[in-house]
Design a protein around this motif. Structure first.
Motif, PDB file in Angstrom:
ATOM      1  N   SER A  12       0.816  -1.148   0.041  1.00 11.09           N
ATOM      2  CA  SER A  12       0.108  -0.018   0.111  1.00 11.09           C
ATOM      3  C   SER A  12       0.838   1.421  -0.114  1.00 11.09           C
ATOM      4  O   SER A  12       0.592   2.336  -0.809  1.00 11.09           O
ATOM      5  CB  SER A  12      -0.927  -0.086   1.332  1.00 11.09           C
ATOM      6  OG  SER A  12      -1.864  -1.049   1.018  1.00 11.09           O
ATOM      7  N   ASP A  31      -5.628  -0.847  -5.002  1.00 10.05           N
ATOM      8  CA  ASP A  31      -4.909  -1.593  -3.712  1.00 10.05           C
ATOM      9  C   ASP A  31      -5.935  -2.439  -2.955  1.00 10.05           C
ATOM     10  O   ASP A  31      -6.953  -1.962  -2.621  1.00 10.05           O
ATOM     11  CB  ASP A  31      -4.500  -0.412  -2.760  1.00 10.05           C
ATOM     12  CG  ASP A  31      -3.744  -0.738  -1.537  1.00 10.05           C
ATOM     13  OD1 ASP A  31      -3.538  -2.202  -1.386  1.00 10.05           O
ATOM     14  OD2 ASP A  31      -3.563  -0.039  -0.602  1.00 10.05           O
ATOM     15  N   GLU A  32      -5.820  -3.682  -3.227  1.00 10.49           N
ATOM     16  CA  GLU A  32      -6.635  -4.846  -2.909  1.00 10.49           C
ATOM     17  C   GLU A  32      -8.252  -4.527  -3.091  1.00 10.49           C
ATOM     18  O   GLU A  32      -8.941  -4.348  -2.186  1.00 10.49           O
ATOM     19  CB  GLU A  32      -6.305  -4.903  -1.403  1.00 10.49           C
ATOM     20  CG  GLU A  32      -4.849  -5.527  -1.063  1.00 10.49           C
ATOM     21  CD  GLU A  32      -4.581  -6.236  -0.034  1.00 10.49           C
ATOM     22  OE1 GLU A  32      -5.504  -7.113   0.218  1.00 10.49           O
ATOM     23  OE2 GLU A  32      -3.517  -6.296   0.545  1.00 10.49           O
TER      24      GLU A  32
HETATM   25 MG    MG Z   1      -2.167  -2.903   2.185  1.00  7.72          MG
END
Ligand code: MG
Ligand code: ADP
Length: 255
Positions: free
Chosen positions: A56, A176-177
């Motif tokens: 991240s 991000d995910e």
């Molecule tokens: Mg992360």
């Protein structure tokens, strides 16, 4: 550049995103260590690695939500600006979709998508709305345009978040995910939108543990551990023949 069968080959030439010798600390934690990475125009890079490995933070440095301590990051050949209008322009060029749905809760779906272009780019309301409807159509939620985010499912909200980022006409999209907070039955509807973006040649950096997506859409997988890029390879090679013990160990836990 190696590419999977379904996505166009990335362009050679000047990288769109380039990180050179990037170091970042949070206090004494060396969260990004000697990061060297370049992303070609049209390339789809999947970043995987254990929780806390710096994925991240890596994404957040690329749109300068986090400053770095040393090294350089360039976007389309230009160093990332630190502040002011140039930074606002950079943010428009780097679209980001996060894990948690981060839509404006008190605005309708349509307003969520039109706000950025109207405020940051001076696009007139009618033109912004027309483009927003086209994008909502593309991600399959045009019929929800006048609802508030809370009235939508998680998968629909995440597709709106993608439309909102695309409305700024970014040069690169960071994810991000994007599916890790979704119920299982909604994961594919979001991955399908991402796969179609990849097929259309969008440059993408995607943090995800969705191996099916990586195999289908990624040109390259980057494996991070402890703030470092430990390994990078074409998806097929990485998943079938990881080289490092750390990657083998990680894959044995998630596959
Ligand atoms: Mg992360
Ligand atoms: P990942 O996304 O791979 O799980 P992160 O980039 O979120 O990893 O975090 C990497 C490391 O940096 C973790 O140890 C995390 O606790 C730490 N970290 C992340 N953000 C901050 C912050 N704002 N302040 C201090 N430490 C942070």
């Amino acid at each position: 550049m190696t590419g999977s069968a379904s996505v166009p080959t990335a362009e050679v030439g000047q990288p769109l995103v380039e990180l050179r010798d990037v170091q970042k600390y949070f206090g004494s934690l060396h969260v990004l260590q000697d990061i060297n990475m370049s992303v070609a125009r049209g390339e789809v890079v999947v970043v995987i690695g254990p929780s806390g490995s710096g994925k991240s933070t890596l994404c957040r440095t690329i749109n300068r939500l986090e400053p770095i301590d040393s090294g350089t990051i360039t976007l389309d050949g230009q160093p990332l600006p630190a502040e002011g209008r140039a930074l606002a322009r950079l943010r428009a060029d780097v679209g980001m979709v996060f894990q948690a749905f981060n839509l404006f809760a008190h605005k309708t779906v349509l307003q969520n998508v039109t706000l950025g272009p109207m405020k940051a780019k001076g696009v007139k309301r009618a033109a912004a709305q027309e483009e927003a409807m086209r994008l909502l159509e593309r991600v399959g939620v045009a019929n929800q345009a006048n609802k508030l985010p809370a009235q939508l499912s998680g998968g629909q909200q995440q597709r709106v978040a993608i439309a909102r980022a695309l409305a700024m006409k970014p040069k690169v999209m960071l994810f991000d995910e994007p599916t890790s907070a979704l119920d299982p039955e909604m994961i594919n509807e979001v991955l399908d939108v991402m796969t179609s973006l990849a097929k259309e040649g969008m440059t993408m950096v995607v943090v995800t543990h969705e191996m099916g997506f990586a195999r289908r859409a990624a040109h390259r997988v980057i494996f991070m551990d402890d703030g470092r890029i430990v390994e990078e390879a074409a998806p097929e090679e990485f998943f079938t023949r990881p080289k490092s013990d750390r990657a083998k160990d990680f894959l044995s836990k998630i596959l």
